[in-house]
Design a protein around this motif. Structure first.
Motif, PDB file in Angstrom:
ATOM      1  N   PHE A 172      -1.881   0.995 -13.657  1.00  0.00           N
ATOM      2  CA  PHE A 172      -2.734  -0.189 -13.525  1.00  0.00           C
ATOM      3  C   PHE A 172      -3.667  -0.056 -12.321  1.00  0.00           C
ATOM      4  O   PHE A 172      -4.816  -0.505 -12.370  1.00  0.00           O
ATOM      5  N   GLN A 183       3.655  -9.427  -3.112  1.00  0.00           N
ATOM      6  CA  GLN A 183       2.447  -8.732  -2.669  1.00  0.00           C
ATOM      7  C   GLN A 183       2.776  -7.498  -1.827  1.00  0.00           C
ATOM      8  O   GLN A 183       2.185  -6.434  -2.037  1.00  0.00           O
ATOM      9  N   TRP A 209      -7.226  -2.383 -11.327  1.00  0.00           N
ATOM     10  CA  TRP A 209      -6.739  -3.750 -11.235  1.00  0.00           C
ATOM     11  C   TRP A 209      -6.427  -4.101  -9.786  1.00  0.00           C
ATOM     12  O   TRP A 209      -5.991  -3.250  -9.007  1.00  0.00           O
ATOM     13  N   THR A 210      -6.613  -5.374  -9.424  1.00  0.00           N
ATOM     14  CA  THR A 210      -6.390  -5.815  -8.051  1.00  0.00           C
ATOM     15  C   THR A 210      -4.902  -5.982  -7.774  1.00  0.00           C
ATOM     16  O   THR A 210      -4.079  -6.121  -8.684  1.00  0.00           O
ATOM     17  N   GLN A 211      -4.583  -5.989  -6.496  1.00  0.00           N
ATOM     18  CA  GLN A 211      -3.196  -6.166  -6.066  1.00  0.00           C
ATOM     19  C   GLN A 211      -2.656  -7.514  -6.535  1.00  0.00           C
ATOM     20  O   GLN A 211      -1.514  -7.604  -7.004  1.00  0.00           O
ATOM     21  N   ASP A 212      -3.467  -8.561  -6.441  1.00  0.00           N
ATOM     22  CA  ASP A 212      -3.034  -9.894  -6.867  1.00  0.00           C
ATOM     23  C   ASP A 212      -2.695  -9.911  -8.352  1.00  0.00           C
ATOM     24  O   ASP A 212      -1.690 -10.491  -8.772  1.00  0.00           O
ATOM     25  N   ARG A 213      -3.552  -9.267  -9.138  1.00  0.00           N
ATOM     26  CA  ARG A 213      -3.350  -9.254 -10.583  1.00  0.00           C
ATOM     27  C   ARG A 213      -2.068  -8.529 -10.960  1.00  0.00           C
ATOM     28  O   ARG A 213      -1.279  -9.003 -11.782  1.00  0.00           O
ATOM     29  N   ILE A 214      -1.843  -7.370 -10.336  1.00  0.00           N
ATOM     30  CA  ILE A 214      -0.643  -6.589 -10.636  1.00  0.00           C
ATOM     31  C   ILE A 214       0.610  -7.335 -10.206  1.00  0.00           C
ATOM     32  O   ILE A 214       1.602  -7.383 -10.939  1.00  0.00           O
ATOM     33  N   ARG A 265       1.082 -10.526  -9.964  1.00  0.00           N
ATOM     34  CA  ARG A 265       1.328 -11.657 -10.862  1.00  0.00           C
ATOM     35  C   ARG A 265       1.929 -11.180 -12.182  1.00  0.00           C
ATOM     36  O   ARG A 265       2.911 -11.751 -12.669  1.00  0.00           O
ATOM     37  N   LEU A 266       1.363 -10.134 -12.757  1.00  0.00           N
ATOM     38  CA  LEU A 266       1.836  -9.655 -14.052  1.00  0.00           C
ATOM     39  C   LEU A 266       3.227  -9.035 -13.970  1.00  0.00           C
ATOM     40  O   LEU A 266       4.031  -9.154 -14.890  1.00  0.00           O
TER      41      LEU A 266
END
Length: 204
Positions: free
Chosen positions: A47, A65, A52-57, A59-60
């Motif tokens: 990912f 963090q 993909w951003t750290q926040d997105r990863i 969350r998924l």
């Protein structure tokens, strides 16, 4: 003699065979957990490669963090980042085809309300009790073929079409593309599994 293990079984106690089976089952669960953690780490790396951003990863993956940040730092230390992975369903290396077969078996099992011949195998894969050895893949193919034959009137035509493509690929494996060398077999299997399930459900 003193110090030697007694060969007499205490009434009501576990036999050595029973204890062995229990511990073997526990070891399977532990091993499956370790393999899942490793697979998740590899997927996160994938990912990151997608941008993909750290926040997105986080969350998924339902991760903190800091945990994702640590994975990102490790990825950025690589001297030779992996090229973007192709996500086309029609790829013909063995792990990819195994993932597609696994997905098809799960869909058959759910469509037939777990009465399918392949259901026990699918459940064993989910618990980490079955691995994708050539012998096990042959067994799963046989079970899927039986279900497709016995339930031809019930199962969607697309299931047979998918199996025909998967079967041909497994019978005559082609040389894997260069990008497969950068991803483990478990990652490719998991990706193909997800994409195939979504395709069979009409979600992709």
């Amino acid at each position: 003699m003193a110090g030697e293990e007694s060969t007499h079984r205490i009434p009501g106690a576990l036999t050595e065979e029973q204890a062995g089976r229990m511990l073997a089952d526990m070891n399977e669960v532990i091993r499956a957990g370790e393999e899942t953690r490793k697979l998740r780490a590899e997927m996160i790396k994938l990912f990151i490669g997608f941008g993909w951003t750290q926040d997105r990863i986080a969350r998924l993956a339902a991760m903190s963090q800091p945990a994702v940040s640590k994975q990102m730092a490790k990825y950025r230390q690589d001297d030779d980042p992996a090229p973007p992975m192709e996500l086309s369903l029609d790829q013909y290396d063995t792990p990819w085809l195994e993932g597609r077969l696994w997905a098809l078996a799960e869909e058959i099992s759910e469509t037939l309300s777990d009465t399918a011949r392949c259901t026990r195998y699918v459940n064993a894969v989910a618990r980490g009790k079955k691995r994708f050895t050539p012998e096990n893949v042959d067994e799963l193919r046989r079970l899927v073929e039986e279900d497709l034959r016995l339930h031809r009137a019930t199962l969607p035509v697309g299931y047979r079409d998918a199996y025909d493509r998967i079967g041909r690929g497994l019978d005559v494996p082609s040389k894997p593309p260069a990008t497969t060398a950068t991803a483990s077999a478990s990652v490719r299997r998991a990706l193909a599994h997800r994409i195939q399930r979504d395709r069979l459900r009409g979600d992709a």
